[in-house]
Design an enzyme around this catalytic site. Structure first.
Site, PDB file in Angstrom:
ATOM      1  N   HIS A 212      -6.610  -0.068  -4.559  1.00 36.73           N
ATOM      2  CA  HIS A 212      -5.443   0.668  -4.063  1.00 36.73           C
ATOM      3  C   HIS A 212      -4.176   0.267  -4.827  1.00 36.73           C
ATOM      4  CE1 HIS A 212      -2.590   2.525  -1.300  1.00 36.73           C
ATOM      5  NE2 HIS A 212      -2.025   1.358  -1.113  1.00 36.73           N
TER       6      HIS A 212
ATOM      7  N   GLU B 289      -3.117   5.774   5.924  1.00 38.91           N
ATOM      8  CA  GLU B 289      -3.613   4.610   5.194  1.00 38.91           C
ATOM      9  C   GLU B 289      -4.723   3.983   6.013  1.00 38.91           C
ATOM     10  OE1 GLU B 289      -0.353   1.925   4.219  1.00 38.91           O
ATOM     11  OE2 GLU B 289      -0.160   2.934   2.283  1.00 38.91           O
TER      12      GLU B 289
ATOM     13  N   THR C 127       2.524   3.335  13.525  1.00 40.43           N
ATOM     14  CA  THR C 127       1.256   2.755  13.076  1.00 40.43           C
ATOM     15  C   THR C 127       0.296   2.919  14.242  1.00 40.43           C
ATOM     16  OG1 THR C 127       2.428   1.134  11.725  1.00 40.43           O
ATOM     17  CG2 THR C 127       0.138   0.627  12.272  1.00 40.43           C
TER      18      THR C 127
END
Ligand SMILES: *[C@@H]1O[C@H](CO)[C@@H](O)[C@H](O)[C@H]1NC(C)=O
Ligand SMILES: *[C@@H]1O[C@H](CO)[C@@H](O)[C@H](O)[C@H]1NC(C)=O
Length: 429
Positions: free
Chosen positions: A138, A204, A263
């Site tokens: 990544h 993500e 998140t």
């Protein structure tokens, strides 16, 4: 090393994420009892740990009442030996051959809740949230897009687990929708930034690490040799990211509003005790890390993580990636040793994110920024649609599990639907 495979009197389907070998910890409330409390899960039943505790089933282990609390923090503050004892006790109570609960209909009615009558809540009062950047694939892929292949990995990257202090207040449990953020965006062909809704909203794929146990005092680092004593369990974590806001604001102190808007984590904390049979290594570390980061050998868990997208016009979720925790370069214990090496005191209930977990192949990437090469190679969906980033109405779903021939230790999933940004006038005087 391998646990004895136990069967429960609760029917657990072959493909369930939650056999008796799992015993995850979570919190939530049921249709018949609106008080959030601590629970576990076997198959499609939630086990009311608060009710079991009130009935005295854990008295021989501790006099403390942990499970009537709305979060797991108090239980997580105990040590690994006690977590292990509670886990074994719960497994014994629900084992097929144990009549104690099995043959007591009145008790079962009190402590077993069908999953359809249960709503999960955020399982931990999270003190601090720190996000790492521990996947070499990544970091390299993103580095190439922003700085070219020669400078993709910064000089420090192979020497220490790079991370930043995130924001715990906006960590939510799965199914909480995601409002598209607004912020400053600077387009390449324009000298000035504009104020706009994010046009490059991304997900993500990460694993979240919940800390517990008797942690270090301010000024006293955690030795890597004991770091594993301080990890209570893992969750799936999606660190939603506004890429266009990020690329303008991140210099020189790192991500800020591009990451702090939300998140999401999966609701069930899977203990490292349950994951022990899936312990594995990591790719070789070269150069050899400094002594305080030397874990011999660095360990990980074999956790397969799949990502799906469900757009409003797709009839079912479509898989866009399969990755694995083993693809990380740095281990979670190295992250903890590095985080505390300065003497930073960690607390039970703190959350570490691994950073996006990308594998080496195009079908194992952990975010759309990489999959679409920042918009240059959009992802094709089976109905003819394409996505470079997430649209309003899209749902992003991440599923994780560790599998052996005999049983699965699953994480369930973490999901969220994208909602439109607030109207422009909301921000005007
Ligand atoms: C990881 O688990 C998968 C099953 O999910 C298995 O096929 C694979 O061999 C395992 N890999 C390692 C290195 O243990
Ligand atoms: C699976 O179960 C069989 C039969 O109980 C046992 O022989 C085998 O070692 C188990 N395998 C693993 C990976 O636990």
């Amino acid at each position: 090393m391998w646990p004895i495979i136990m069967a429960s009197f609760i029917l657990v389907s072959q493909d369930s994420h939650f056999p008796l070998a799992n015993i995850p910890f979570g919190t939530g409330f049921s249709t018949h009892n609106p008080n959030p409390r601590c629970v576990s899960r076997i198959g499609d039943f939630v086990v009311d740990l608060a009710a079991l505790e009130a009935e005295g089933f854990f008295q021989e282990l501790s006099n403390t009442h942990f499970f009537s609390n709305p979060t797991l923090n108090s239980f997580m503050s105990e040590d690994k030996a006690l977590w292990r004892a509670y886990r074994s006790k719960i497994q014994a109570l629900f084992a097929a051959e144990n009549p104690l609960v099995r043959d007591n209909e009145q008790l079962k009615a009190k402590i077993l809740i069908p999953i359809s009558e249960f709503t999960n809540t955020l399982p931990v009062n999270i003190g601090d949230y720190t996000d790492f950047y521990a996947s070499r694939n990544h970091a390299f892929n993103v580095g190439c897009m922003f700085r070219g292949p020669q400078n993709a990995l910064q000089d420090n990257w192979l020497r220490l687990p790079v991370g930043y202090h995130g924001r715990s207040s906006s960590v939510v449990v799965s199914r909480h929708p995601v409002k598209r953020p607004r912020g400053q965006i600077k387009l390449l062909d324009s000298p000035d930034p504009v104020f706009s809704s994010c046009k490059k909203l991304d997900h993500e794929v990460e694993i979240g690490v919940f800390l517990g146990g008797k942690l270090n005092k301010l000024g006293e680092p955690i030795n890597i040799a004991v770091a594993s004593e301080h990890v209570f369990g893992l969750v799936l974590l999606n660190d939603w990211s506004a890429r266009d806001i990020q690329s303008w604001e991140y210099v020189p102190l790192g991500p800020f509003t591009a990451k702090n808007f939300q998140t999401s984590i999966s609701p069930w904390i899977i203990t490292t005790l349950a994951l022990e049979p899936f312990t594995t290594g990591l790719p070789a570390q070269d150069p050899v890390p400094l002594p305080y980061l030397r874990e011999d050998p660095p360990t990980s868990f074999n956790i397969t993580i799949e990502t799906f997208i469900k757009t409003p016009s797709l009839s079912e979720p479509h898989k866009i990636s399969t990755t694995n925790l083993q693809h990380l370069y740095w281990s979670i214990y190295q992250m903890l040793a590095h985080h505390s090496v300065s003497g930073c005191n960690m607390r039970p209930g703190d959350l570490l994110g691994t950073g996006t977990i990308s594998g080496p192949t195009p079908d194992s990437l952990g975010c759309l920024l990489e999959m679409s090469t920042n918009g240059k190679t959009p992802v094709a969906l089976p109905n003819g649609e394409t996505r470079s980033f997430l649209n309003d109405g899209d749902e992003l779903i991440i599923v994780g599990k560790a599998e052996s021939e005999n049983f699965t230790i699953g994480f369930g999933d973490v999901r969220g639907v994208i909602l439109p940004a607030l109207e422009d006038q909301y921000f005007h005087n």
